[in-house]
Design a protein around this motif. Sequence first.
Motif, mmCIF file in Angstrom:
data_model
loop_
_atom_site.group_PDB
_atom_site.id
_atom_site.type_symbol
_atom_site.label_atom_id
_atom_site.label_comp_id
_atom_site.label_asym_id
_atom_site.label_seq_id
_atom_site.Cartn_x
_atom_site.Cartn_y
_atom_site.Cartn_z
ATOM 1 N N VAL A 1 -23.526 32.113 35.642
ATOM 2 C CA VAL A 1 -23.051 30.885 36.280
ATOM 3 C C VAL A 1 -22.080 31.207 37.413
ATOM 4 C CG1 VAL A 1 -21.686 28.789 35.922
ATOM 5 C CG2 VAL A 1 -23.426 29.433 34.267
ATOM 6 N N SER B 1 -23.313 30.261 41.052
ATOM 7 C CA SER B 1 -22.555 29.156 41.641
ATOM 8 C C SER B 1 -21.899 29.560 42.948
ATOM 9 C CB SER B 1 -21.497 28.669 40.647
ATOM 10 O OG SER B 1 -20.576 29.700 40.344
ATOM 11 N N GLY C 1 -23.272 27.728 46.044
ATOM 12 C CA GLY C 1 -22.196 26.901 46.587
ATOM 13 C C GLY C 1 -21.768 27.320 47.973
ATOM 14 N N LEU D 1 -25.027 25.009 35.997
ATOM 15 C CA LEU D 1 -25.101 25.101 37.455
ATOM 16 C C LEU D 1 -25.153 23.714 38.089
ATOM 17 C CD1 LEU D 1 -27.574 28.074 38.015
ATOM 18 C CD2 LEU D 1 -25.118 28.032 38.440
ATOM 19 N N ALA E 1 -21.647 22.074 38.083
ATOM 20 C CA ALA E 1 -20.560 22.696 38.846
ATOM 21 C C ALA E 1 -20.786 22.709 40.341
ATOM 22 C CB ALA E 1 -20.356 24.140 38.367
ATOM 23 N N MET E 2 -21.987 22.388 40.804
ATOM 24 C CA MET E 2 -22.291 22.516 42.220
ATOM 25 C C MET E 2 -21.452 21.588 43.092
ATOM 26 S SD MET E 2 -24.334 24.896 43.124
ATOM 27 C CE MET E 2 -23.306 25.821 41.998
ATOM 28 N N ASN F 1 -17.778 22.908 43.487
ATOM 29 C CA ASN F 1 -17.746 24.168 44.230
ATOM 30 C C ASN F 1 -18.086 23.959 45.707
ATOM 31 O OD1 ASN F 1 -17.132 25.514 41.864
ATOM 32 N ND2 ASN F 1 -19.265 26.014 41.410
ATOM 33 N N SER G 1 -15.521 31.913 41.658
ATOM 34 C CA SER G 1 -16.189 32.692 40.602
ATOM 35 C C SER G 1 -15.318 32.793 39.357
ATOM 36 C CB SER G 1 -16.530 34.088 41.127
ATOM 37 O OG SER G 1 -15.354 34.800 41.485
ATOM 38 N N SER H 1 -15.301 29.345 37.628
ATOM 39 C CA SER H 1 -16.607 29.098 37.025
ATOM 40 C C SER H 1 -16.785 29.929 35.755
ATOM 41 C CB SER H 1 -17.724 29.417 38.028
ATOM 42 O OG SER H 1 -17.632 28.602 39.169
ATOM 43 N N THR I 1 -16.974 28.132 32.064
ATOM 44 C CA THR I 1 -18.215 28.276 31.299
ATOM 45 C C THR I 1 -17.989 29.048 30.010
ATOM 46 O OG1 THR I 1 -19.436 28.295 33.387
ATOM 47 C CG2 THR I 1 -20.605 29.027 31.440
#
Length: 283
Positions: free
Chosen positions: A80, A84, A88, A152, A155-156, A159, A205, A208, A212
Amino acid sequence: MKKWLRHDSWRHIIAISICLFALFPLYLVVISSFASSGSLQLTSFIPREISFKNYQLLFNNPTIPYLSWVQNSLVIAGSVAVLSVIIGSASAFAFSRLKFKGRKQGIQLLLLVQMFPAILAISAVYVIMERVYSFAPSIGLGTRAGLLLVYLGGAMGVNIWLLKGFVDSIPAELDEAAKIDGASEVQTFWLIFVPLAAPVLAVVSLLSFIGTFNEFILARLFLVDMESRTVAVGLQQFIGGQYSQNWGPFAAGSILASIPIVIIFLSLQKYIVSGLTAGSVKG
């Protein structure tokens, strides 16, 4: 000395009190992991015995696949974090620099979607992934790949908005100079944006990965098989029972699971600090 006691001592007292208040839960978890009773009801805050019974239970009990839980969490959280950042950053660069139809509406739609709590979509996501399992079992309900897709998708929006704000702060003259030298949009992205955005990419990163790795609700809903569970879902079984709560293994597993997060944070800390320093110098 008297002047320091009168003017500055209260600041140190407040700072020490706040630090002790913040560190007390962590200290309680540590001493509980070394207690053989398996309970949080300790008779003394100074441990009188040190037992590795809880740690041995995690690795020696065949019904507790702790290493598999940690591996699943690391694979899912790492995937992820990487995906991401890639998706992103490319999306943020497109929304910030490229001209295409529907760009304004698209970024506004992402913001609108993020206004609704993620808990509202759990039922719909569950039904969708259940239908996906009927024709694509490898990415449907109960699989790590399916859970990865859900993470994903959720979170898009955040981000992209975070990265877009950073891209907007990069002078457009750098893009124009690259175009004069014959660079394409893809070359501008990789040669200009990615090096300059390394600090914010490290932040994205890191956030994320941590988010997660610690997530519980979706992982508990999607991963049913014991071997495929994440460490957050797996450890919950120690304290999930109404009459059988064993906090010792839970505390031991939590401490061991926090080690990868600490290592990753310390590894990326220099990039975050250097990025903040460089940004303050550039003004």
